[in-house]
Design a protein around this motif. Structure first.
Motif, PDB file in Angstrom:
ATOM      1  N   THR A  69       0.163   8.679  -1.540  1.00  0.00           N
ATOM      2  CA  THR A  69       0.151   9.657  -0.459  1.00  0.00           C
ATOM      3  C   THR A  69      -0.056   8.974   0.885  1.00  0.00           C
ATOM      4  O   THR A  69       0.645   9.278   1.858  1.00  0.00           O
ATOM      5  CB  THR A  69      -0.940  10.713  -0.700  1.00  0.00           C
ATOM      6  OG1 THR A  69      -0.699  11.343  -1.957  1.00  0.00           O
ATOM      7  CG2 THR A  69      -0.959  11.757   0.394  1.00  0.00           C
ATOM      8  N   GLY A  70      -0.988   8.032   0.943  1.00  0.00           N
ATOM      9  CA  GLY A  70      -1.247   7.309   2.191  1.00  0.00           C
ATOM     10  C   GLY A  70      -0.053   6.525   2.672  1.00  0.00           C
ATOM     11  O   GLY A  70       0.278   6.545   3.867  1.00  0.00           O
ATOM     12  N   ILE A  71       0.627   5.833   1.772  1.00  0.00           N
ATOM     13  CA  ILE A  71       1.813   5.062   2.152  1.00  0.00           C
ATOM     14  C   ILE A  71       2.939   5.991   2.568  1.00  0.00           C
ATOM     15  O   ILE A  71       3.620   5.750   3.570  1.00  0.00           O
ATOM     16  CB  ILE A  71       2.228   4.107   1.010  1.00  0.00           C
ATOM     17  CG1 ILE A  71       1.183   2.999   0.852  1.00  0.00           C
ATOM     18  CG2 ILE A  71       3.618   3.523   1.267  1.00  0.00           C
ATOM     19  CD1 ILE A  71       1.385   2.110  -0.360  1.00  0.00           C
ATOM     20  N   GLU A  72       3.141   7.066   1.831  1.00  0.00           N
ATOM     21  CA  GLU A  72       4.220   8.007   2.171  1.00  0.00           C
ATOM     22  C   GLU A  72       4.001   8.657   3.530  1.00  0.00           C
ATOM     23  O   GLU A  72       4.950   8.902   4.269  1.00  0.00           O
ATOM     24  CB  GLU A  72       4.344   9.082   1.084  1.00  0.00           C
ATOM     25  CG  GLU A  72       4.914   8.543  -0.206  1.00  0.00           C
ATOM     26  CD  GLU A  72       4.744   9.476  -1.399  1.00  0.00           C
ATOM     27  OE1 GLU A  72       4.250  10.610  -1.230  1.00  0.00           O
ATOM     28  OE2 GLU A  72       5.091   9.059  -2.523  1.00  0.00           O
ATOM     29  N   GLN A  73       2.754   8.941   3.888  1.00  0.00           N
ATOM     30  CA  GLN A  73       2.455   9.596   5.164  1.00  0.00           C
ATOM     31  C   GLN A  73       2.355   8.617   6.329  1.00  0.00           C
ATOM     32  O   GLN A  73       2.338   9.035   7.487  1.00  0.00           O
ATOM     33  CB  GLN A  73       1.149  10.393   5.057  1.00  0.00           C
ATOM     34  CG  GLN A  73       1.258  11.571   4.128  1.00  0.00           C
ATOM     35  CD  GLN A  73      -0.067  12.295   3.936  1.00  0.00           C
ATOM     36  OE1 GLN A  73      -1.130  11.828   4.333  1.00  0.00           O
ATOM     37  NE2 GLN A  73       0.004  13.445   3.293  1.00  0.00           N
ATOM     38  N   ALA A  74       2.307   7.334   6.047  1.00  0.00           N
ATOM     39  CA  ALA A  74       2.125   6.329   7.097  1.00  0.00           C
ATOM     40  C   ALA A  74       3.393   6.135   7.921  1.00  0.00           C
ATOM     41  O   ALA A  74       4.508   6.256   7.412  1.00  0.00           O
ATOM     42  CB  ALA A  74       1.714   4.997   6.472  1.00  0.00           C
ATOM     43  N   ASP A  75       3.165   5.808   9.191  1.00  0.00           N
ATOM     44  CA  ASP A  75       4.264   5.387  10.055  1.00  0.00           C
ATOM     45  C   ASP A  75       4.470   3.883   9.961  1.00  0.00           C
ATOM     46  O   ASP A  75       5.583   3.393  10.103  1.00  0.00           O
ATOM     47  CB  ASP A  75       3.966   5.772  11.509  1.00  0.00           C
ATOM     48  CG  ASP A  75       3.878   7.280  11.677  1.00  0.00           C
ATOM     49  OD1 ASP A  75       4.863   7.960  11.367  1.00  0.00           O
ATOM     50  OD2 ASP A  75       2.807   7.763  12.084  1.00  0.00           O
TER      51      ASP A  75
END
Length: 147
Positions: A69-75
């Motif tokens: 989730t963190g990687i997917e939401q990261a810019d």
């Protein structure tokens, strides 16, 4: 801008980057850095496992929810490879970020250059220090170079 800080959890490199970027409008996220909590979260939440494989698997799957989730939401995704331990999870995170087309900043020392050549090739920035990462993020956000 959201920055996911992945990789080595035994030094304060995350804190150094966050402090150096404190005046920028950045949101930082990353894995659970309490090693014991990360290792044991699965059995603490879902119940004991006598077999170490299943103990580790429960924790890895639970942590994967946060990581993915963190990687997917990261810019931007920053992945640090430390000097002391082999970080297969960091390599996995770098590959996952690259597969998603996320801008990737990789940080490691020269002695890992050969082993990480494919990871480095996927990265847009390869740095050696938290200060270099912070300067790169500052440049991306403001167009200004540190003096």
């Amino acid at each position: 801008m959201r920055i996911y800080l992945s990789g080595e959890i035994h030094t304060d490199w995350r804190d150094q980057i966050i402090a150096a970027c404190g005046d920028l409008n950045l949101a930082f996220d990353g894995p659970v850095t309490d090693h014991a909590a990360s290792d044991d979260c699965g059995v603490e939440i879902l119940g004991a496992e006598p077999n170490k494989f299943w103990h580790d698997r429960k924790g890895a799957q639970l942590n994967a929810i946060r990581t993915r989730t963190g990687i997917e939401q990261a810019d931007v995704v920053v992945v640090r490879f430390g000097e002391k331990y082999k970080q297969w999870n960091a390599a996995f995170d770098a590959g996952y970020a690259a597969a998603l087309g996320k801008p990737l900043i990789v940080m490691h020392q020269d002695e890992h250059q050969h082993a990480l050549k494919e990871v480095d090739a996927a990265a847009l920035v390869v740095a050696q220090t938290p200060q270099q990462v912070a300067a790169a993020l500052r440049y991306v956000m403001t167009g200004a170079l540190l003096k």
